[in-house]
Design a protein around this motif. Structure first.
Motif, PDB file in Angstrom:
ATOM      1  N   CYS A  35      58.507   0.650  41.490  1.00  0.00           N
ATOM      2  CA  CYS A  35      58.160  -0.636  40.908  1.00  0.00           C
ATOM      3  C   CYS A  35      56.675  -0.917  41.168  1.00  0.00           C
ATOM      4  O   CYS A  35      56.223  -0.846  42.308  1.00  0.00           O
ATOM      5  N   GLN A  46      66.526   3.344  36.662  1.00  0.00           N
ATOM      6  CA  GLN A  46      66.967   2.025  36.208  1.00  0.00           C
ATOM      7  C   GLN A  46      65.923   1.439  35.276  1.00  0.00           C
ATOM      8  O   GLN A  46      64.779   1.894  35.237  1.00  0.00           O
ATOM      9  N   SER A  47      66.308   0.373  34.580  1.00  0.00           N
ATOM     10  CA  SER A  47      65.382  -0.346  33.706  1.00  0.00           C
ATOM     11  C   SER A  47      64.727  -1.513  34.418  1.00  0.00           C
ATOM     12  O   SER A  47      63.697  -2.010  33.985  1.00  0.00           O
ATOM     13  N   VAL A  48      65.362  -1.963  35.513  1.00  0.00           N
ATOM     14  CA  VAL A  48      64.901  -3.143  36.240  1.00  0.00           C
ATOM     15  C   VAL A  48      64.884  -2.809  37.731  1.00  0.00           C
ATOM     16  O   VAL A  48      65.790  -2.158  38.245  1.00  0.00           O
ATOM     17  N   CYS A  49      63.863  -3.288  38.426  1.00  0.00           N
ATOM     18  CA  CYS A  49      63.790  -3.105  39.875  1.00  0.00           C
ATOM     19  C   CYS A  49      64.895  -3.913  40.550  1.00  0.00           C
ATOM     20  O   CYS A  49      65.025  -5.118  40.300  1.00  0.00           O
ATOM     21  N   HIS A  53      63.434  -7.486  40.632  1.00  0.00           N
ATOM     22  CA  HIS A  53      63.905  -7.689  39.247  1.00  0.00           C
ATOM     23  C   HIS A  53      62.780  -7.573  38.230  1.00  0.00           C
ATOM     24  O   HIS A  53      62.888  -8.079  37.118  1.00  0.00           O
ATOM     25  N   PHE A  55      60.165  -5.487  35.633  1.00  0.00           N
ATOM     26  CA  PHE A  55      60.362  -4.476  34.595  1.00  0.00           C
ATOM     27  C   PHE A  55      59.238  -3.444  34.551  1.00  0.00           C
ATOM     28  O   PHE A  55      59.274  -2.523  33.755  1.00  0.00           O
ATOM     29  N   ASP A  56      58.247  -3.582  35.415  1.00  0.00           N
ATOM     30  CA  ASP A  56      57.086  -2.705  35.386  1.00  0.00           C
ATOM     31  C   ASP A  56      57.315  -1.514  36.320  1.00  0.00           C
ATOM     32  O   ASP A  56      56.842  -1.486  37.456  1.00  0.00           O
TER      33      ASP A  56
END
Length: 153
Positions: A35, A46-49, A53, A55-56
């Motif tokens: 992240c 994953q798409s989200v940390c 939380h 997204f980068d």
């Protein structure tokens, strides 16, 4: 499917979320997500940390060195492609260079010798002719050092 196409039960997921991991293995690197907002290492992709939380997320190469956190020896070929490698040992490896993130894989050497929790292991990239994606395997650090030098340390 053509004669040149090989289907294996590993490789990128249909949604492509883990493609950078597999491309890293092809390049001889272990790549994990990280992240950019909170610097948390992420595995499985994953798409989200899961921490902040965000997204980068980025993919970064990590030195494939760690310690055995847990392990299991299997005598039954749960994975048909491993039926000629029985028994095999699955190891959960804690990566010191990735904030202690853990990665699951197979031990590539002496399955008769019981692994020790905390034992150092080194990742090796297994390329098999005709298979489209290499695999990450783990070797005991002492065995990997012997392989590299051709002798004992």
């Amino acid at each position: 499917m053509t004669a040149a196409t090989v289907e294996v039960p590993w490789g990128p997921a249909p949604d492509g979320i883990d493609t950078p991991y597999w491309e890293g293995l092809r390049a001889g690197e272990l790549r994990l997500q990280r992240c950019r907002d909170c610097a948390t290492w992420i595995f499985s992709p994953q798409s989200v940390c899961s921490e902040c939380h965000g997204f980068d997320l980025d993919w970064q190469a990590v030195e494939p060195v760690g310690t055995v956190y847990s392990w299991s020896r299997s005598w039954y070929p749960y994975i048909e492609e491993l039926s000629d490698r029985m028994p095999y040992i699955s190891v959960l490896v804690e990566l010191a260079h990735a904030g202690g993130r853990r990665v699951l894989g197979l031990l590539a050497d002496d399955v008769e010798k019981t692994p020790r929790i905390g034992e150092r292991v080194v990742g090796v990239f297994e390329h098999t002719d005709g298979e489209p994606w290499p695999l990450l395997r783990w070797r005991r650090a002492d065995a990997a050092a012997t392989d590299e030098t051709g002798g004992e340390h």
